[in-house]
Write an enzyme that holds these catalytic residues in place. Structure first.
Site, PDB file in Angstrom:
ATOM      1  N   CYS A 159      65.184  -1.149  -5.776  1.00 36.85           N
ATOM      2  CA  CYS A 159      63.982  -0.342  -5.527  1.00 36.85           C
ATOM      3  C   CYS A 159      63.409  -0.653  -4.153  1.00 36.85           C
ATOM      4  O   CYS A 159      62.806   0.203  -3.513  1.00 36.85           O
ATOM      5  CB  CYS A 159      62.943  -0.603  -6.608  1.00 36.85           C
ATOM      6  SG  CYS A 159      63.406   0.123  -8.191  1.00 36.85           S
TER       7      CYS A 159
ATOM      8  N   CYS B  57      69.936  -3.534   9.225  1.00 36.96           N
ATOM      9  CA  CYS B  57      69.408  -2.714   8.125  1.00 36.96           C
ATOM     10  C   CYS B  57      68.043  -3.277   7.765  1.00 36.96           C
ATOM     11  O   CYS B  57      67.312  -3.709   8.641  1.00 36.96           O
ATOM     12  CB  CYS B  57      70.372  -2.718   6.932  1.00 36.96           C
ATOM     13  SG  CYS B  57      70.662  -4.340   6.215  1.00 36.96           S
TER      14      CYS B  57
END
Ligand SMILES: [Zn+2]
Length: 413
Positions: free
Chosen positions: A218, A371
């Site tokens: 999430c 990232c």
């Protein structure tokens, strides 16, 4: 709209199909009695014939552990407390962060920075001071899981990572305890009850974790906050049913919720006779190394990253020194819009892994990947190196490390 044949709200649907056999006995024996205060507080339960005094006394005697006081743990703990579960355990090591408040409704603005277990306990005491709250302000691990689980009748799993999820499953199976599992991602949720004595376990459904980096968490992929309530309420409903022996538990069935379509589907899940843990010839007879089993980073990515990893501070030095390089952000568009390292070019990881973006990369400069936290960029780095970009590197800790060490004025997520 309900059609004419629909029963009025509150009608007992079971009568239409004949009586539903309660498939499992109550998990908990009833407490001796309810006090006058308790009768007043729980009157709306007491007048439900299937719950009544007997069911409420069982809830009073019940000891339920919630693993995690985050997205699922928040509504689960609040409703378990309100329902009158006598002892509620919370195992949680994290502290409340501003980015939690979009969905973790057991915590509030003034709790930021506070241990989640303490913040959750304070909210529970406000909802229902009759609940005995037990705080386990620690990370669940192989050394403490049996000791902690052993104190409870039922576990509610609100974890968000695969290593802990398998640990919860394995410990519950080995102890013979039922647990209510839930999972959420973006607009999708799932829930089930795993209890090896009466049905499948999590490993029967998912024998192995997905390859690292395949299923975003999430934190990486996002979650609609209110989804936590949809799935958390299913978990609490199942917990109450198991504790009191009411209704048909979600054993052997997987509930699949799609918020965009607004559909709930129930899928049959069978016990796998070849399950490594609860099958006929189990090969797993004790706890294993769950970090290793779930691998935060794949072996290929780990190998690619060895000797090809720079820190955020080193990236800053490369900028300051005017070095020529090509900085590629391998996250997704939505993440790039939240925060980016100045000068970075967005190429989502998938376009590197499937090769479609390789032709756009310069051959004459070093390529630096990053990232959010360093997992996806390590995966992309392995693909880049395999494609011939041998001197590529990636940034340890990703954009989060950049914000923490170079520019704290930028937002995180
Ligand atoms: Zn199994």
């Amino acid at each position: 709209m309900a059609d004419d044949t629909s029963p009025p709200p509150g009608a007992r649907l079971r009568n239409r199909k004949g009586p539903v056999v309660t498939s499992l006995p109550p998990l908990v024996e009833p407490a001796a009695e309810l006090t006058v205060d308790e009768v007043r507080r729980y009157s709306r339960h007491l007048i439900i014939p299937d719950v009544a005094m007997d069911g409420q006394k069982r809830l009073k005697n019940a000891r339920v552990l919630c693993v995690g006081a985050g997205g699922l743990g928040s509504p689960a703990l609040m409703y378990l407390a309100a329902a009158g579960v006598g002892t509620l355990g919370i195992v949680e090591f994290d502290t409340v962060d501003e980015s939690n408040l979009q969905r973790q409704i057991i915590h509030g603005q003034s709790d930021i920075g506070r241990p989640k277990a303490e913040s959750a306990a304070a909210t529970i005491r406000e909802i229902n001071p009759l609940v005995n709250v037990v705080i386990h302000n620690t990370a669940l691990d192989n050394d403490n899981v049996f000791e902690i689980f052993g104190q409870y009748d039922l576990i509610v799993d609100g974890t968000d990572n695969f290593a802990t999820r398998y640990l919860v499953n394995d410990a519950a199976v080995l102890l013979g305890k039922p647990y209510v599992w839930g999972s959420i991602y973006r607009f999708d949720g799932q829930a089930s009850v795993f209890w090896a004595e009466h049905g499948p376990c999590y490993r029967c459904l998912y024998p192995e974790p997905p390859p690292p980096g395949m299923v975003p968490s999430c934190a990486e992929g996002g979650v609609l906050g209110v989804l936590c309530a949809s799935i958390g309420s299913i978990q609490v409903t199942e917990a109450i049913k198991l504790l009191t022996g009411v209704g048909e538990p979600l054993v052997g069935r997987l509930m699949v919720y799609d918020a965009l379509e607004m559909t709930y589907r129930s899928v049959k899940v069978r016990k796998d006779p070849d399950c490594a843990l609860c099958g006929e010839n189990p090969t797993i007879t004790g706890l294993i190394d769950y970090d290793d089993f779930c691998g935060a980073v794949s072996a290929e990515a780990q190998e690619a990253a060895d000797g090809a990893t720079i820190t955020a501070a080193e990236l800053k030095e490369m900028f300051d020194a005017g070095k020529e390089f090509y900085l590629v952000d391998v996250r997704e568009q939505a993440e790039y819009e939240i925060v980016r390292i100045p000068g970075s070019v967005l190429i989502p990881k998938g376009e590197i892994l499937n090769g479609s973006a390789l032709a756009t990369l310069p051959q004459d400069r070093q390529i630096v990947l990053h990232c959010k936290s360093g997992v996806r960029s390590a995966e992309a780095l392995a693909a880049l190196k395999a494609a011939g970009f041998k001197d590529s590197v990636h940034v340890q800790g990703g954009v989060l490390a950049w914000v923490n060490t170079v520019d704290p004025s930028l937002p995180t997520y």
